[in-house]
Design a protein around this motif. Structure first.
Motif, PDB file in Angstrom:
ATOM      1  N   LEU A 228    -167.915  81.030 -19.767  1.00 29.84           N
ATOM      2  CA  LEU A 228    -168.387  81.546 -18.371  1.00 29.84           C
ATOM      3  C   LEU A 228    -168.977  80.612 -17.405  1.00 29.84           C
ATOM      4  CD1 LEU A 228    -170.200  84.632 -20.323  1.00 29.84           C
ATOM      5  CD2 LEU A 228    -168.366  84.890 -18.702  1.00 29.84           C
ATOM      6  N   PRO A 229    -168.917  80.675 -16.258  1.00 28.70           N
ATOM      7  CA  PRO A 229    -169.382  79.965 -15.241  1.00 28.70           C
ATOM      8  C   PRO A 229    -171.091  79.727 -15.531  1.00 28.70           C
ATOM      9  CG  PRO A 229    -168.881  81.854 -14.134  1.00 28.70           C
ATOM     10  CD  PRO A 229    -168.495  82.263 -15.564  1.00 28.70           C
ATOM     11  N   GLY A 230    -171.448  78.409 -15.144  1.00 27.97           N
ATOM     12  CA  GLY A 230    -172.875  78.327 -15.077  1.00 27.97           C
ATOM     13  C   GLY A 230    -173.440  78.901 -13.793  1.00 27.97           C
ATOM     14  N   PRO A 231    -174.949  79.009 -13.609  1.00 30.53           N
ATOM     15  CA  PRO A 231    -175.470  79.599 -12.619  1.00 30.53           C
ATOM     16  C   PRO A 231    -175.139  78.690 -11.323  1.00 30.53           C
ATOM     17  CG  PRO A 231    -177.036  78.482 -13.842  1.00 30.53           C
ATOM     18  CD  PRO A 231    -175.532  78.516 -14.863  1.00 30.53           C
ATOM     19  N   ALA A 232    -174.791  77.262 -11.280  1.00 26.30           N
ATOM     20  CA  ALA A 232    -174.972  76.564 -10.064  1.00 26.30           C
ATOM     21  C   ALA A 232    -173.175  76.126 -10.042  1.00 26.30           C
ATOM     22  CB  ALA A 232    -175.491  75.161 -10.638  1.00 26.30           C
ATOM     23  N   SER A 233    -172.422  77.059 -10.062  1.00 26.85           N
ATOM     24  CA  SER A 233    -170.974  76.844  -9.925  1.00 26.85           C
ATOM     25  C   SER A 233    -170.313  77.744  -8.947  1.00 26.85           C
ATOM     26  CB  SER A 233    -170.141  77.269 -11.270  1.00 26.85           C
ATOM     27  OG  SER A 233    -170.380  76.518 -12.230  1.00 26.85           O
ATOM     28  N   PRO A 234    -170.848  77.306  -7.475  1.00 28.57           N
ATOM     29  CA  PRO A 234    -170.263  77.974  -6.486  1.00 28.57           C
ATOM     30  C   PRO A 234    -168.792  77.373  -6.130  1.00 28.57           C
ATOM     31  CG  PRO A 234    -171.737  76.049  -5.815  1.00 28.57           C
ATOM     32  CD  PRO A 234    -171.975  76.410  -7.352  1.00 28.57           C
ATOM     33  N   SER A 235    -167.942  78.181  -5.543  1.00 28.17           N
ATOM     34  CA  SER A 235    -166.532  77.809  -5.001  1.00 28.17           C
ATOM     35  C   SER A 235    -166.784  76.311  -4.274  1.00 28.17           C
ATOM     36  CB  SER A 235    -165.900  78.768  -4.225  1.00 28.17           C
ATOM     37  OG  SER A 235    -165.764  79.982  -4.902  1.00 28.17           O
ATOM     38  N   ALA A 236    -165.904  75.466  -4.499  1.00 27.37           N
ATOM     39  CA  ALA A 236    -165.738  74.273  -3.805  1.00 27.37           C
ATOM     40  C   ALA A 236    -165.466  74.408  -2.382  1.00 27.37           C
ATOM     41  CB  ALA A 236    -164.949  73.243  -4.634  1.00 27.37           C
ATOM     42  N   THR A 237    -166.204  73.485  -1.399  1.00 24.22           N
ATOM     43  CA  THR A 237    -165.560  73.348  -0.249  1.00 24.22           C
ATOM     44  C   THR A 237    -165.102  72.164   0.090  1.00 24.22           C
ATOM     45  OG1 THR A 237    -167.409  75.079   0.655  1.00 24.22           O
ATOM     46  CG2 THR A 237    -166.371  73.685   2.250  1.00 24.22           C
ATOM     47  N   PRO A 238    -163.855  71.992   0.315  1.00 25.55           N
ATOM     48  CA  PRO A 238    -163.472  70.725   0.663  1.00 25.55           C
ATOM     49  C   PRO A 238    -164.074  69.854   1.509  1.00 25.55           C
ATOM     50  CG  PRO A 238    -161.712  72.225   0.359  1.00 25.55           C
ATOM     51  CD  PRO A 238    -162.902  73.169   0.688  1.00 25.55           C
ATOM     52  N   ARG A 239    -164.448  68.647   1.200  1.00 20.69           N
ATOM     53  CA  ARG A 239    -164.890  67.796   2.278  1.00 20.69           C
ATOM     54  C   ARG A 239    -164.103  66.645   2.453  1.00 20.69           C
ATOM     55  NH1 ARG A 239    -169.345  68.332  -1.211  1.00 20.69           N
ATOM     56  NH2 ARG A 239    -169.060  66.115  -1.946  1.00 20.69           N
ATOM     57  N   LEU A 240    -163.773  66.098   3.689  1.00 24.60           N
ATOM     58  CA  LEU A 240    -162.733  65.256   4.103  1.00 24.60           C
ATOM     59  C   LEU A 240    -163.498  64.097   4.571  1.00 24.60           C
ATOM     60  CD1 LEU A 240    -159.972  67.107   6.125  1.00 24.60           C
ATOM     61  CD2 LEU A 240    -159.809  66.184   3.672  1.00 24.60           C
ATOM     62  N   ARG A 241    -163.112  62.785   3.935  1.00 24.73           N
ATOM     63  CA  ARG A 241    -163.630  61.763   4.464  1.00 24.73           C
ATOM     64  C   ARG A 241    -162.424  60.446   4.949  1.00 24.73           C
ATOM     65  NH1 ARG A 241    -165.720  57.848   1.351  1.00 24.73           N
ATOM     66  NH2 ARG A 241    -165.320  58.993  -0.775  1.00 24.73           N
ATOM     67  N   ARG A 242    -162.163  60.358   6.028  1.00 20.37           N
ATOM     68  CA  ARG A 242    -161.183  59.793   6.878  1.00 20.37           C
ATOM     69  C   ARG A 242    -161.524  58.122   6.787  1.00 20.37           C
ATOM     70  NH1 ARG A 242    -157.133  63.018   8.526  1.00 20.37           N
ATOM     71  NH2 ARG A 242    -158.105  65.351   8.914  1.00 20.37           N
ATOM     72  N   LEU A 243    -160.728  57.403   5.839  1.00 18.65           N
ATOM     73  CA  LEU A 243    -161.086  56.011   6.061  1.00 18.65           C
ATOM     74  C   LEU A 243    -159.903  55.413   6.821  1.00 18.65           C
ATOM     75  CD1 LEU A 243    -162.218  55.795   2.399  1.00 18.65           C
ATOM     76  CD2 LEU A 243    -163.666  55.966   4.452  1.00 18.65           C
ATOM     77  N   GLU A 244    -159.901  54.064   6.961  1.00 22.29           N
ATOM     78  CA  GLU A 244    -159.177  53.311   7.872  1.00 22.29           C
ATOM     79  C   GLU A 244    -157.375  53.482   7.069  1.00 22.29           C
ATOM     80  OE1 GLU A 244    -158.241  48.814   9.487  1.00 22.29           O
ATOM     81  OE2 GLU A 244    -159.892  49.377   8.503  1.00 22.29           O
ATOM     82  N   SER A 245    -157.169  53.229   5.646  1.00 17.73           N
ATOM     83  CA  SER A 245    -156.228  53.345   5.053  1.00 17.73           C
ATOM     84  C   SER A 245    -155.787  54.625   4.561  1.00 17.73           C
ATOM     85  CB  SER A 245    -156.079  52.151   4.078  1.00 17.73           C
ATOM     86  OG  SER A 245    -157.087  52.416   2.991  1.00 17.73           O
ATOM     87  N   HIS A 246    -156.633  55.617   4.172  1.00 21.26           N
ATOM     88  CA  HIS A 246    -156.428  56.658   3.382  1.00 21.26           C
ATOM     89  C   HIS A 246    -157.500  57.707   3.719  1.00 21.26           C
ATOM     90  CE1 HIS A 246    -159.104  54.620   0.801  1.00 21.26           C
ATOM     91  NE2 HIS A 246    -159.356  55.677   0.347  1.00 21.26           N
ATOM     92  N   THR A 247    -157.116  58.910   3.324  1.00 23.34           N
ATOM     93  CA  THR A 247    -158.266  59.956   3.206  1.00 23.34           C
ATOM     94  C   THR A 247    -158.633  60.572   1.846  1.00 23.34           C
ATOM     95  OG1 THR A 247    -157.475  60.903   5.281  1.00 23.34           O
ATOM     96  CG2 THR A 247    -158.609  62.531   4.110  1.00 23.34           C
ATOM     97  N   VAL A 248    -159.972  60.700   1.573  1.00 24.96           N
ATOM     98  CA  VAL A 248    -160.498  61.424   0.355  1.00 24.96           C
ATOM     99  C   VAL A 248    -160.974  62.885   0.557  1.00 24.96           C
ATOM    100  CG1 VAL A 248    -162.213  60.865  -1.329  1.00 24.96           C
ATOM    101  CG2 VAL A 248    -161.296  58.743  -0.210  1.00 24.96           C
ATOM    102  N   LEU A 249    -160.449  63.596  -0.268  1.00 19.72           N
ATOM    103  CA  LEU A 249    -160.925  64.874  -0.093  1.00 19.72           C
ATOM    104  C   LEU A 249    -161.619  65.254  -1.269  1.00 19.72           C
ATOM    105  CD1 LEU A 249    -158.600  68.074   0.764  1.00 19.72           C
ATOM    106  CD2 LEU A 249    -160.048  68.143  -1.327  1.00 19.72           C
ATOM    107  N   GLU A 250    -162.919  65.497  -1.256  1.00 16.94           N
ATOM    108  CA  GLU A 250    -163.903  65.748  -2.330  1.00 16.94           C
ATOM    109  C   GLU A 250    -163.985  67.136  -2.466  1.00 16.94           C
ATOM    110  OE1 GLU A 250    -166.645  61.602  -1.424  1.00 16.94           O
ATOM    111  OE2 GLU A 250    -167.231  63.591  -0.664  1.00 16.94           O
ATOM    112  N   LEU A 251    -163.975  67.638  -3.619  1.00 15.07           N
ATOM    113  CA  LEU A 251    -164.235  69.025  -4.289  1.00 15.07           C
ATOM    114  C   LEU A 251    -165.701  69.077  -5.263  1.00 15.07           C
ATOM    115  CD1 LEU A 251    -160.594  69.884  -4.735  1.00 15.07           C
ATOM    116  CD2 LEU A 251    -161.932  70.725  -2.847  1.00 15.07           C
ATOM    117  N   ASP A 252    -166.469  69.570  -4.800  1.00 17.50           N
ATOM    118  CA  ASP A 252    -167.959  69.523  -5.214  1.00 17.50           C
ATOM    119  C   ASP A 252    -168.171  70.996  -5.663  1.00 17.50           C
ATOM    120  OD1 ASP A 252    -170.324  69.643  -6.481  1.00 17.50           O
ATOM    121  OD2 ASP A 252    -171.242  68.573  -4.763  1.00 17.50           O
ATOM    122  N   GLY A 253    -167.835  71.522  -6.888  1.00 12.90           N
ATOM    123  CA  GLY A 253    -168.002  73.029  -7.049  1.00 12.90           C
ATOM    124  C   GLY A 253    -166.837  73.550  -8.268  1.00 12.90           C
ATOM    125  N   ALA A 254    -166.782  74.961  -7.963  1.00 11.79           N
ATOM    126  CA  ALA A 254    -165.587  75.396  -8.745  1.00 11.79           C
ATOM    127  C   ALA A 254    -164.333  75.283  -8.031  1.00 11.79           C
ATOM    128  CB  ALA A 254    -166.011  76.988  -8.899  1.00 11.79           C
TER     129      ALA A 254
END
Length: 266
Positions: A145-171
């Motif tokens: 079962l999910p823990g109490p602190a497991s909200p759905s992840a909202t993707p966060r984009l970090r655009r760098l000079e050579s590539h892009t990082v998509l971070e997923l923090d959550g479910a």
């Protein structure tokens, strides 16, 4: 990823007593007999009970599919009847599929084919065992079962000079999946040769819908002329699961910094 049945079978724990892991106090939330004519009603009953017990909808679909496939195995490869029980203890729902009439059947002979029965139980559940003995066969699949602190992840984009990082923090779940799809669409449409890192180091939970979103992202980036996607921060168990469920292998690295080294010079 291998489709070899013996390879998958080796990942299923089996042997006397391997299904008996109820040392902790548990609460019985479902006890349902089944046969060939009652497999569909079993699915409906399962869905209602496990959602009520707190399993998110997307993960409940995984559980229902797993139990249905195990029940189908009992019907067509065992005695033809059985009983499904679900117990809740701590943060786990434990699904027990008993086939008391199959004491003369060898579960090692049950088919383990890609996308079917025992294969799905192994890769969709958090833990799976199967055992046969004088009292029949018992297959057991655990779903956390999910823990109490497991909200759905909202993707966060970090655009760098050579590539892009998509971070997923959550479910990584059915709520996060369309957001991931939209983010990937934005990246692919705006970059001729996207170089993308998806960082899963802060992922707290998952369901098969979320995994499908990763597979779709991989396919979309691969369809570009020179795009490349690398996953980072995967736990060992999730990496094994993803490798089994994905039709094409992912490129993975421990950290975004190590992933960057995979990209060719601009």
């Amino acid at each position: 990823m291998s489709d070899d049945a013996s390879n998958h079978a080796s990942r299923v724990a089996s042997g006397p007593g391997s299904g008996d892991r109820n040392a902790e106090t548990s609460v019985l939330i479902l006890d349902h007999a089944f046969d060939r004519g009652s497999l569909y009603p079993l699915r409906e009953t399962l869905q209602t009970h496990v959602v009520h017990a707190g399993l998110p909808h997307g993960r409940s679909v995984d559980l229902v599919l797993t139990v249905h496939e195990l029940a189908t195995n009992a019907v067509f490869h065992g005695s033809g009847t059985g009983r499904a029980r679900i117990r809740q203890f701590g943060g786990v729902l434990r699904c027990e599929l008993g086939d008391p009439g199959s004491s003369g059947h060898d579960t090692a002979a049950w088919p383990v084919r890609h996308g079917h029965g025992l294969w799905l139980a192994r890769y969709l559940s958090d833990r799976f065992t199967i055992a046969s003995g004088p009292d029949g066969t018992l297959a057991t699949a655990d779903f956390a079962l999910p823990g109490p602190a497991s909200p759905s992840a909202t993707p966060r984009l970090r655009r760098l000079e050579s590539h892009t990082v998509l971070e997923l923090d959550g479910a990584l779940d059915e709520q996060a999946a369309p957001k991931i799809k939209a983010a990937i669409g934005e990246i692919v449409s705006g970059t001729p040769a996207p170089r993308l890192v998806i960082d899963l180091s802060a992922m707290t939970y998952w369901d098969s819908t979320g995994i499908t979103a990763l597979i779709t992202a991989h396919q979309r980036v691969s369809e570009t002329e020179a795009g490349m996607l690398v996953l980072t921060g995967l736990a060992a168990d999730f990496a094994e699961r993803l490798d089994a469920l994905s039709p094409v292998p992912f490129t993975t690295r421990d950290t975004p910094a190590k992933a960057t080294q995979m990209f060719p010079p601009s």
